[in-house]
Design a protein around this motif. Structure first.
Motif, mmCIF file in Angstrom:
data_model
loop_
_atom_site.group_PDB
_atom_site.id
_atom_site.type_symbol
_atom_site.label_atom_id
_atom_site.label_comp_id
_atom_site.label_asym_id
_atom_site.label_seq_id
_atom_site.Cartn_x
_atom_site.Cartn_y
_atom_site.Cartn_z
ATOM 1 N N ARG A 1 43.511 -33.230 -6.857
ATOM 2 C CA ARG A 1 43.672 -34.737 -7.284
ATOM 3 C C ARG A 1 42.326 -35.252 -6.441
ATOM 4 O O ARG A 1 42.031 -35.028 -5.249
ATOM 5 N N ASN B 1 47.735 -28.276 -8.359
ATOM 6 C CA ASN B 1 47.217 -29.486 -8.831
ATOM 7 C C ASN B 1 46.030 -29.797 -8.202
ATOM 8 O O ASN B 1 46.297 -29.991 -6.666
ATOM 9 N N THR C 1 42.157 -35.344 -12.259
ATOM 10 C CA THR C 1 43.203 -34.623 -11.833
ATOM 11 C C THR C 1 43.007 -33.300 -12.598
ATOM 12 O O THR C 1 43.063 -33.380 -13.626
#
Length: 115
Positions: free
Chosen positions: A98, A96, A103
């Motif tokens: 961010r 992930n 995101t």
């Protein structure tokens, strides 16, 4: 938009090691933090580790001392070195990225720890 592709998962015996990679299609320097999450079978997704653009790191208590997150900005890749694996580490592992405005998730890679 940057895309993330995880690799390196597989079947490993308890006590073994794996290194996961998360390759980005563009620069990861624009993201203030890169995360590894995991989702065990039948459970919710949980944070495993995080590394910031300044290379600060943090880990879930369950993996401290066994997992290491790192990044190679030149290769736009984040890694998760997993040692002393346990059956409880079995999960789909997700990368992930961010930033303040977006995101991004990868598609996940399966890690199975079993004898």
């Amino acid at each position: 938009q940057v895309q993330l592709v995880e690799s390196g998962g597989g079947l490993v015996q308890p006590g073994g090691s794996l290194r996961l990679s998360c390759a980005a299609s563009g620069s990861i320097f624009s993201f203030h933090a890169m995360y590894w999450y995991r989702q065990p079978p039948g459970k919710q997704r949980e944070v495993v580790a995080v590394i910031t653009v300044g290379r600060s790191t943090n880990y879930a208590d369950s993996v401290k001392g066994r997992f290491t997150i790192s990044r190679d900005d030149a290769k736009n890749t984040v890694y998760l070195q997993m040692n002393s694996l346990k059956p409880g580490d079995t999960a789909v592992y997700y990368c992930n990225a961010r930033s303040l405005t977006q995101t991004v998730w990868g598609q996940g890679t399966q890690v199975t720890v079993s004898s």
